[in-house]
Design an enzyme around this catalytic site. Sequence first.
Site, PDB file in Angstrom:
ATOM      1  N   GLY A  10     -10.214 -24.505  38.022  1.00 10.83           N
ATOM      2  CA  GLY A  10     -10.651 -23.320  37.283  1.00 10.83           C
ATOM      3  C   GLY A  10     -10.156 -22.062  37.974  1.00 10.83           C
ATOM      4  N   CYS A  11     -10.916 -21.017  37.855  1.00 14.11           N
ATOM      5  CA  CYS A  11     -10.552 -19.721  38.425  1.00 14.11           C
ATOM      6  C   CYS A  11     -10.368 -19.839  39.938  1.00 14.11           C
ATOM      7  CB  CYS A  11     -11.651 -18.718  38.117  1.00 14.11           C
ATOM      8  SG  CYS A  11     -11.463 -17.148  38.979  1.00 14.11           S
TER       9      CYS A  11
END
Length: 174
Positions: A10-11
């Site tokens: 993810g981020c």
Amino acid sequence: MTEQATFAGGCFWCTESVFKQVNGVEDVVSGYAGGHVENPSYEAVCREETGHAECVQVTYDPDVVSYEDLLAVFFTTHNPTTLNRQGNDVGTQYRSAVFYHDDDQRETVEAFIEEIQPGYDDDIVTEVEPLGVFYPAEAYHQDYFEKNPNQAYCRMTIPPKLDKLKQKHAELLA
């Protein structure tokens, strides 16, 4: 002697924040891997023009923390069963991936996934692929949470990951 591991969960602001807490981790660099364009920019990665995932490259001391421990942290602090997304972050740049550096890492992560799969209701969709080239992200993405602790996205997303890390892997924390 240090070793490296590269994870996309993810981020990269979130993933970086998690690994910075682990004892034996000497450096965490946010960046991009798994794409087909040289020197990708954040904007191009976000537009899904490059094929890259947001990831972190972790430099660690294997005498202090094992690759298996890093995998445990990685799989605990993101959802490996959602394809091309983590929470509200949607797109191929947010895919779950382990970019292995050598055959030992590949074998270890494949065995690790097989071992933990029964603990999940859905299939683990984490990609396991050779690293290729890692591109460090722009300077303003490095140490992002430390520099921007009051940024709304960070305040919402990162503390729950850190809490889960503390609950599940307190013995690994610095």
